[in-house]
Write an enzyme that holds these catalytic residues in place. Structure first.
Site, PDB file in Angstrom:
ATOM      1  CE  LYS A  11      -3.946  -2.301   2.191  1.00  0.00           C
ATOM      2  NZ  LYS A  11      -5.004  -2.196   3.243  1.00  0.00           N
ATOM      3  CE1 TYR A  51      -9.482  -2.653   0.297  1.00  0.00           C
ATOM      4  CE2 TYR A  51      -8.570  -0.912  -1.071  1.00  0.00           C
ATOM      5  CZ  TYR A  51      -8.395  -1.998  -0.223  1.00  0.00           C
ATOM      6  OH  TYR A  51      -7.125  -2.417   0.107  1.00  0.00           O
ATOM      7  CG  PHE A  59     -13.123   2.023   7.388  1.00  0.00           C
ATOM      8  CD1 PHE A  59     -12.715   1.401   6.215  1.00  0.00           C
ATOM      9  CD2 PHE A  59     -13.747   1.260   8.367  1.00  0.00           C
ATOM     10  CE1 PHE A  59     -12.938   0.052   6.011  1.00  0.00           C
ATOM     11  CE2 PHE A  59     -13.975  -0.099   8.169  1.00  0.00           C
ATOM     12  CZ  PHE A  59     -13.572  -0.707   6.976  1.00  0.00           C
ATOM     13  NE  ARG A  87      -6.416 -11.831   5.528  1.00  0.00           N
ATOM     14  CZ  ARG A  87      -7.095 -10.665   5.477  1.00  0.00           C
ATOM     15  NH1 ARG A  87      -7.380 -10.102   4.300  1.00  0.00           N
ATOM     16  NH2 ARG A  87      -7.468 -10.057   6.564  1.00  0.00           N
ATOM     17  CB  THR A  93      -7.337  -5.587   9.864  1.00  0.00           C
ATOM     18  OG1 THR A  93      -7.888  -6.720   9.185  1.00  0.00           O
ATOM     19  CG2 THR A  93      -7.649  -4.316   9.092  1.00  0.00           C
ATOM     20  NE  ARG A 104      -2.543  -5.741   6.914  1.00  0.00           N
ATOM     21  CZ  ARG A 104      -3.721  -6.234   6.580  1.00  0.00           C
ATOM     22  NH1 ARG A 104      -4.298  -7.169   7.324  1.00  0.00           N
ATOM     23  NH2 ARG A 104      -4.347  -5.793   5.502  1.00  0.00           N
ATOM     24  CG  ASN A 114      -3.765  -2.316   6.750  1.00  0.00           C
ATOM     25  OD1 ASN A 114      -3.622  -2.025   5.570  1.00  0.00           O
ATOM     26  ND2 ASN A 114      -4.823  -2.967   7.204  1.00  0.00           N
ATOM     27  CG  HIS A 117      -5.436  -6.272  -0.461  1.00  0.00           C
ATOM     28  ND1 HIS A 117      -6.659  -6.120   0.158  1.00  0.00           N
ATOM     29  CD2 HIS A 117      -5.600  -7.244  -1.410  1.00  0.00           C
ATOM     30  CE1 HIS A 117      -7.531  -6.949  -0.410  1.00  0.00           C
ATOM     31  NE2 HIS A 117      -6.914  -7.640  -1.363  1.00  0.00           N
ATOM     32  CD  GLU A 128      -9.133  -8.821  -3.712  1.00  0.00           C
ATOM     33  OE1 GLU A 128     -10.009  -8.569  -2.872  1.00  0.00           O
ATOM     34  OE2 GLU A 128      -8.006  -9.279  -3.408  1.00  0.00           O
TER      35      GLU A 128
END
Ligand code: DAT
Ligand code: MG
Length: 139
Positions: A11, A51, A59, A87, A93, A104, A114, A117, A128
């Site tokens: 990100k 998203y 948010f 993950r 998150t 993260r 964070n 993704h 995606e």
């Protein structure tokens, strides 16, 4: 049977902070093969589409503004059990709740910014991946 592909983005916060190399190294050391990759920037419209599932969340506007604020690295990653294992590698998150040593925990600033993704299902990994890459860009 679990699929062998997942989709990730490094990100804007992590790209800006110079963490691309360290994050890709951690991904490779965890056994993922890079099947597609590019440095790109999402327009606010494209970030909003990506998203869209979160559009009713408080948010959402902040998320779309952040994700379109600078370049990202988009990539498709291959490994057995890719979605679940990735993950685990990225952690929760909210980085303050992420397991020590996860991407993260190491690189994220906050729940909003964070660092990475990771797709949450095989179906979303496919959606995606095709959102970001043409068939000729996947190897
Ligand atoms: P994840 O990215 O771990 O799959 P998610 O799908 O619930 O998390 O949310 C997508 C992104 O939205 C997340 O990476 C960062 C942002 N986000 C989630 N919860 C948030 C919150 N409480 N405040 C600000 N941003 C949030
Ligand atoms: Mg998610």
């Amino acid at each position: 049977m679990a699929g062998n592909k997942t989709f990730t983005m490094i990100k804007p916060d992590a790209v800006k902070a110079g963490h691309i190399g360290n994050i890709l190294q951690q991904i490779n050391l965890a056994g993922f093969r890079i099947a597609a990759m590019k440095l790109t920037q999402l327009s606010p419209q494209k970030a909003g589409e990506f998203y869209a599932i979160h559009r009713e969340r408080p948010f959402y506007q902040e998320l779309v503004a952040f994700m379109s604020s600078g370049p990202i690295v988009a990539a498709i990653l291959e490994k057995d059990n890719a979605v679940e294992d990735f993950r685990k590698l990225i952690g929760a998150t909210d980085p303050s709740k992420a397991e020590p040593g996860t991407i993260r925990a190491r690189f994220a600033k906050s729940v909003g910014e964070n660092a990475v993704h990771g797709s949450d299902s095989d179906e979303n990994a496919h959606v995606e991946s095709t959102f970001h890459f043409a068939a000729t860009e996947m190897f």
